[in-house]
Design a protein around this motif. Structure first.
Motif, PDB file in Angstrom:
ATOM      1  N   SER A  37      54.437  69.913 114.975  1.00 31.41           N
ATOM      2  CA  SER A  37      52.997  69.760 115.150  1.00 31.41           C
ATOM      3  C   SER A  37      52.564  68.349 114.785  1.00 31.41           C
ATOM      4  CB  SER A  37      52.233  70.791 114.305  1.00 31.41           C
ATOM      5  OG  SER A  37      52.588  70.721 112.941  1.00 31.41           O
ATOM      6  N   PHE A  38      51.413  67.976 115.340  1.00 32.78           N
ATOM      7  CA  PHE A  38      50.845  66.661 115.077  1.00 32.78           C
ATOM      8  C   PHE A  38      49.339  66.794 114.940  1.00 32.78           C
ATOM      9  CE2 PHE A  38      48.708  62.787 116.354  1.00 32.78           C
ATOM     10  CZ  PHE A  38      49.365  61.819 115.605  1.00 32.78           C
ATOM     11  N   LEU A  39      48.792  66.170 113.888  1.00 31.87           N
ATOM     12  CA  LEU A  39      47.358  66.135 113.663  1.00 31.87           C
ATOM     13  C   LEU A  39      46.915  64.689 113.452  1.00 31.87           C
ATOM     14  CD1 LEU A  39      47.162  69.163 111.232  1.00 31.87           C
ATOM     15  CD2 LEU A  39      45.985  69.050 113.438  1.00 31.87           C
ATOM     16  N   PRO A  40      45.834  64.263 114.075  1.00 31.71           N
ATOM     17  CA  PRO A  40      45.330  62.901 113.857  1.00 31.71           C
ATOM     18  C   PRO A  40      45.009  62.648 112.392  1.00 31.71           C
ATOM     19  CG  PRO A  40      44.214  63.953 115.704  1.00 31.71           C
ATOM     20  CD  PRO A  40      45.006  65.015 115.023  1.00 31.71           C
ATOM     21  N   GLU A  41      45.094  61.386 111.995  1.00 33.15           N
ATOM     22  CA  GLU A  41      44.851  61.042 110.587  1.00 33.15           C
ATOM     23  C   GLU A  41      43.401  61.263 110.172  1.00 33.15           C
ATOM     24  OE1 GLU A  41      46.116  57.156 109.547  1.00 33.15           O
ATOM     25  OE2 GLU A  41      48.234  57.497 110.048  1.00 33.15           O
ATOM     26  N   LYS A  42      42.465  61.002 111.076  1.00 29.90           N
ATOM     27  CA  LYS A  42      41.065  61.089 110.699  1.00 29.90           C
ATOM     28  C   LYS A  42      40.639  62.536 110.471  1.00 29.90           C
ATOM     29  CE  LYS A  42      36.335  59.789 111.873  1.00 29.90           C
ATOM     30  NZ  LYS A  42      35.429  59.104 112.822  1.00 29.90           N
ATOM     31  N   ILE A  43      40.121  62.813 109.283  1.00 33.10           N
ATOM     32  CA  ILE A  43      39.608  64.137 108.931  1.00 33.10           C
ATOM     33  C   ILE A  43      38.108  64.024 108.701  1.00 33.10           C
ATOM     34  CG2 ILE A  43      39.666  66.015 107.238  1.00 33.10           C
ATOM     35  CD1 ILE A  43      42.577  65.247 106.665  1.00 33.10           C
ATOM     36  N   VAL A  44      37.352  64.904 109.326  1.00 30.64           N
ATOM     37  CA  VAL A  44      35.903  64.945 109.127  1.00 30.64           C
ATOM     38  C   VAL A  44      35.549  66.263 108.461  1.00 30.64           C
ATOM     39  CG1 VAL A  44      33.640  64.940 110.239  1.00 30.64           C
ATOM     40  CG2 VAL A  44      35.454  63.470 111.123  1.00 30.64           C
ATOM     41  N   ALA A  86      48.006  68.841 118.246  1.00 27.15           N
ATOM     42  CA  ALA A  86      49.062  69.258 119.171  1.00 27.15           C
ATOM     43  C   ALA A  86      50.124  70.042 118.422  1.00 27.15           C
ATOM     44  CB  ALA A  86      49.692  68.045 119.856  1.00 27.15           C
ATOM     45  N   GLY A  87      50.687  71.026 119.110  1.00 28.27           N
ATOM     46  CA  GLY A  87      51.804  71.791 118.564  1.00 28.27           C
ATOM     47  C   GLY A  87      52.812  72.068 119.660  1.00 28.27           C
ATOM     48  N   ALA A  88      54.094  72.202 119.282  1.00 24.60           N
ATOM     49  CA  ALA A  88      55.149  72.353 120.277  1.00 24.60           C
ATOM     50  C   ALA A  88      56.213  73.346 119.818  1.00 24.60           C
ATOM     51  CB  ALA A  88      55.798  70.997 120.557  1.00 24.60           C
ATOM     52  N   PHE A  89      56.772  74.074 120.796  1.00 23.14           N
ATOM     53  CA  PHE A  89      57.921  74.944 120.582  1.00 23.14           C
ATOM     54  C   PHE A  89      59.058  74.472 121.481  1.00 23.14           C
ATOM     55  CE2 PHE A  89      55.549  79.223 119.595  1.00 23.14           C
ATOM     56  CZ  PHE A  89      55.063  78.685 118.418  1.00 23.14           C
TER      57      PHE A  89
END
Length: 325
Positions: A11-18, A166-169
């Motif tokens: 999985s991938f998450l952008p750095e910016k958190i709101v 995003a997430g991947a299998f």
């Protein structure tokens, strides 16, 4: 030949958190009354990740690389890449083709699927069919979305709900009919297309109309619970597998109230549900693989666990996958 089995996830998450507090401050400055408490009470969301300068294909590629590492499979061994997204980089080429180039999987065919928030389940069902029929051995399935770019940030009903990620299998042949994906249930009813939609369209190659998500929240809430309950019961009946014997439920992370209501309808305790909506918000087609990967990496989802993954979204679409991990 056997069913498709999940052999890796990433999985991938952008750095910016709101945070809710930051979002509420922005909305309140525009005269749109909102608070952290209001958002949590109605959605269960505490924060969301925003992509800023990233692309859907970049996030998909990063999640794919981690899934390959987890599966201990080289990109050259992939036969196919399927990306579920409603927010592609381009009309064409497909996001999957851009991912193929990114991870150098040149032996793989590549295409996108669009079924809104149900997209990842639809994509898994397609991958399972290719593997179980013997046409492919290893398939990358990705959900990747940047919904922040199709949100009206002045519409409190929608702007508090969504995030990016995003997430991947990686799926491979299990060699065992009693492991991997046991059953699939897909549904759609276009009569409800107006309750959740983006109304823009192409006219002479130009995008015209409203470019933002519009939602009838009460109708979506009602239909989501109805579709998910029916699909869960359908897939258990198809598989001859008792609902109460499922180890983990990984639903689309749209709203905590939908998940709680679904658990009540099915008679399933809340502690069997994997919940990440508080951390990620609604990431559409990415929400299921993100939640699955999160729970797998923290040790909750273990090998041989039985998992029910469910998506529901615009279309109106719904889908369920029952799998032995």
């Amino acid at each position: 030949m056997g069913n498709a089995r999940i052999v890796g996830s990433g999985s991938f998450l952008p750095e910016k958190i709101v945070s809710n507090e930051e979002l509420a401050a922005t909305l309140n400055s525009k005269g749109i009354k909102t608070s952290d408490e209001w958002i949590i009470q109605r959605t269960g969301i505490c924060q969301r990740h925003l992509a800023e300068n990233l692309t859907t294909s970049y996030m998909a590629g990063e999640a794919a690389k981690l899934a390959l590492l987890d599966a201990d499979i080289k990109s050259s061994e992939l036969d196919m890449i399927i990306v579920a997204t409603s927010t592609p980089d381009n009309v064409f080429p497909s996001t999957a083709c851009l991912v193929q180039a990114n991870i150098q999987a040149y032996s793989a065919s590549a295409f996108d699927i669009q079924a809104a928030c149900s997209g990842f389940v639809y994509a898994l069902s397609v991958a399972n069919s290719f593997i179980s029929s013997g046409f492919a051995k290893n398939i990358m399935v990705i959900g990747s979305e940047i919904f922040s770019r199709i949100i009206d940030w002045n519409d409190r009903k929608t702007c508090v709900l969504f995030g990016d990620g995003a997430g991947a299998f990686v799926l491979s042949e299990s060699g065992d009919l009693h492991s991997g994906i046991l059953s699939v249930d897909l549904q759609a009813n276009g009569d409800y297309s107006s309750i959740l939609s983006v109304g823009s369209h192409f006219n002479n190659s130009a995008i015209v109309g409203d470019p933002f998500i519009r939602m009838d929240g009460q109708a979506v809430f009602k239909q989501a619970i109805n579709f998910l309950e029916i699909s869960a019961r359908n897939i258990c009946k198809k598989s001859n597998f008792p609902l109460e014997s499922i180890d983990w439920f990984v639903p689309h992370q749209a709203n905590i109230r939908i998940m709680n209501a679904l658990g009540h309808k099915l008679g399933i305790p809340n502690d069997k549900f994997i919940i990440t909506v508080d951390k990620h918000a609604n990431t559409s087609a990415a929400s299921i693989p993100l939640a699955f990967d999160y729970a797998r990496k923290d040790g909750r989802i273990k090998e041989r666990d039985v998992v029910l993954m469910q998506g529901v979204g615009g279309g109106f679409t719904c889908g369920s996958i029952l799998a032995v991990v």
